[in-house]
Scaffold this active site. Structure first.
Site, short mmCIF file in Angstrom:
data_model
loop_
_atom_site.label_atom_id
_atom_site.label_comp_id
_atom_site.label_asym_id
_atom_site.label_seq_id
_atom_site.Cartn_x
_atom_site.Cartn_y
_atom_site.Cartn_z
N TYR A 21 42.11 13.82 -11.47
CA TYR A 21 40.94 13.55 -11.87
C TYR A 21 41.08 12.45 -13.06
CZ TYR A 21 36.25 13.40 -14.33
OH TYR A 21 34.97 12.86 -14.74
N TYR A 47 3.08 -2.33 4.09
CA TYR A 47 2.93 -0.73 3.86
C TYR A 47 4.14 -0.19 3.07
CZ TYR A 47 -1.21 -0.46 7.25
OH TYR A 47 -2.20 -0.79 7.85
N GLY A 48 3.76 0.66 2.29
CA GLY A 48 5.18 1.21 1.68
C GLY A 48 6.00 2.33 2.50
N TYR A 58 35.90 15.74 -21.34
CA TYR A 58 34.56 16.34 -21.56
C TYR A 58 34.82 17.72 -22.65
CZ TYR A 58 30.05 18.15 -21.16
OH TYR A 58 28.50 18.68 -21.18
N ASN A 75 -1.49 -3.62 16.23
CA ASN A 75 -1.54 -4.12 14.55
C ASN A 75 -0.60 -3.43 14.06
OD1 ASN A 75 -2.28 -4.98 12.14
ND2 ASN A 75 -3.75 -3.38 11.88
N GLY A 88 -9.35 4.31 2.55
CA GLY A 88 -9.24 3.35 3.51
C GLY A 88 -8.40 2.07 3.11
N LEU A 143 0.63 -1.19 -0.05
CA LEU A 143 -0.25 0.07 0.03
C LEU A 143 0.86 1.32 0.09
CD1 LEU A 143 -2.87 -1.01 2.50
CD2 LEU A 143 -2.45 -1.71 0.18
N ARG A 193 2.39 14.82 6.70
CA ARG A 193 3.04 15.27 7.57
C ARG A 193 4.51 15.46 7.22
NH1 ARG A 193 1.73 11.17 12.07
NH2 ARG A 193 3.38 12.05 13.18
N GLY A 211 -4.38 0.36 15.87
CA GLY A 211 -5.20 -0.57 16.19
C GLY A 211 -4.78 -1.40 17.23
#
Ligand code: UD1
Ligand code: CA
Length: 450
Positions: free
Chosen positions: A348, A103-104, A369, A169, A80, A8, A15, A140
């Site tokens: 480098y 849960y993600g 480059y 839970n 939900g 999910l 938040r 929960g």
């Protein structure tokens, strides 16, 4: 029995105060979602379904970046957790194995915990992952009847007696896929939040005569991330564990608290890591190497007996063979450095190949480059590159060749040749002394006049 994951990841994560969907915030260089996917991947799932909503396109791209073997389904309105799982129904139609809901935003679930849930699933119809909460807050509550799980009651809907329960839970639930969707069909949104609670499937299962139970895990495993402070705490938790694992696996660290790992860092035994080293994503270091203080490594491979740093930077594509030395203020990118080669100071090296035992002098730069294209520099075996050589790529230095200090190399150098490409020096007799006298006179005159 085969397994499918339902992850999910539709929530916004208000938040977090962020434009980025919550599950894409990172711990140890990987999005929260990828941590959840990795935990689930240990079960070798037949299918992985990600339920996305807020920032779904970004979520999908991030998920696929780690594994393309996923289905991403959309939950346009967050009604939900049961409603979220329901969105995975089509993707799992006809799937005959166990489904596990993750849960993600919960990155620390351990593979062994998921194994324990599957084992319990063989004995019970529905298995919930629970934990004893130090502060049960708004989680929960799991209402038990002996070892059987009777119901999950959401905090908002709980009685005082139910709120007193500390077994909570985690949100991770496992059931046979067809049973899960069948139970979800019975879920309504008549509750304090007006949401379709996935947790309601427990009491529904019980009324149907199905059995439910709880597998317990450590509270730390079920930590969900909802805010930046929680993200910071999770990062610390990750690093603490990664350092402990590295020490346990035979890595020496003088100041482990100052070493930062990524989710995928691999360090071999007997390697020494000095203080203040950062491993960004994609680093493997073999046994017996030394990573000296204040070095930053990303997307690179360091073979055994090599020494990197202090103050070195290895960027993506740096491939170091055995016994290579990379010294202070050296940056290496997309370059293969063969066994025994040395780049000890202030260089480098990008888009390059350096042969065995070649020595790259201080201040050497591969000018790779041209403002539009990148070009390669190829250096053979046993080459001695003099200090402050500029290698204007594309260019090749043959085996056993040499460049004079300060040379700008624009043409290939054949095997065994010395290349000198700098202005010839001329000494002007007594000129320096005369110039000094002139300048001192000028200064004295100027100070008298002022
Ligand atoms: C949920 C559980 C609660 C448990 C807690 C653990 C329910 C009803 N409650 O509560 O028992 O203790 O997790 O953290 O399941 N999500 C969606 N779509 C939605 C709703 C949620 O994708 O429509 C996702 C969220 O992004 C989040 C996860 O599901 O990742 C959990 O949702 P959230 O709203 O945080 O549930 P909680 O109220 O914390
Ligand atoms: Ca939550």
């Amino acid at each position: 029995m085969t397994v499918a994951l339902i992850i999910l990841a539709a929530g916004k994560g208000t938040r977090m105060q962020s434009d980025l969907p919550k599950v894409l915030h990172k711990i140890a260089g990987a999005p929260l979602l990828v941590h959840a996917m990795k935990a689930g991947a240990s079960l070798e799932p037949e299918k992985t379904v990600i339920v996305a909503g807020h920032g779904a396109e970004l979520v999908e791209a991030s998920a696929r970046d780690w594994s393309n073997d996923v289905d991403v389904v959309l939950q346009t309105e967050q009604l939900g957790t049961a409603h979220a799982v329901l969105q995975a129904g089509d993707a799992l139609s006809g799937f005959d194995g166990n489904a596990i809901v993750l849960y993600g935003d919960t990155p620390f679930i351990q593979p062994e915990t998921l194994d324990a849930m599957l084992a319990a699933r063989a004995e019970h119809d529905v298995v919930v992952l629970g934990f004893d909460a130090a502060d049960p807050g708004r989680y929960g509550r799991l209402v038990m009847d002996g070892e059987a799980l009777d119901a999950i009651v959401e905090f908002k809907d709980a009685t005082d007696a139910e709120r007193a329960i500390t077994l909570c839970n985690s949100g991770v639930i496992c059931a046979k896929s067809d049973v899960l969707f069948d139970l979800i069909d019975g879920v309504s949104n008549e509750n304090a939040s007006g949401e379709y609670y996935l947790t309601d499937i427990i009491s529904i299962a019980r009324t149907k005569g199905l059995s439910a139970t709880v597998v317990r895990c450590d509270e730390a495993e079920t930590m969900g991330i909802n805010s930046r402070p929680e993200l910071a705490v999770a990062e610390v938790a990750f690093q603490t564990r990664a350092r402990a694992d590295a020490l346990e696996n035979g890595v020496t660290m003088h100041a482990p608290d100052t070493v930062y790992f990524s989710h995928d860092t691999y360090i071999g035994a007997d390697t020494v890591i000095e203080p203040n080293v950062v491993f960004a994503a994609g680093v493997t270091v073999e046994n017996n190497a030394t990573i000296r203080a204040f070095s930053h490594l990303e997307g690179c491979h360091v073979s055994r007996e090599s020494v990197v740093g202090p103050y070195a930077r290895l960027r993506p594509g740096a491939e170091l063979s055995e016994g290579v030395k990379i010294g202070n203020f050296v940056e290496v990118k997309n370059a293969t450095i063969d066994a025994g080669a040395k780049i000890n100071h202030l260089s480098y090296i990008g888009d390059a190949q350096i042969g065995e035992k070649s020595n790259i002098g201080a201040g050497t730069i591969t000018c790779n480059y041209d403002g539009v294209f990148k070009h390669r520099t190829t250096i053979g075996k046993n080459v001695f590159v003099g200090s402050n050589t500029m290698l204007v790529a594309p260019v090749t230095l043959g085996d056993d060749s040499m460049t004079a200090t300060g040379t700008i190399i624009t043409k290939d150098v054949p095997d065994g040749d010395l290349a000198v490409g700098r202005a010839r020096q001329e000494n002007k007799t007594g000129f320096a002394r005369k110039l000094f006298e002139k300048l001192k006179f000028k200064k004295a005159k100027a100070s008298k006049e002022s």
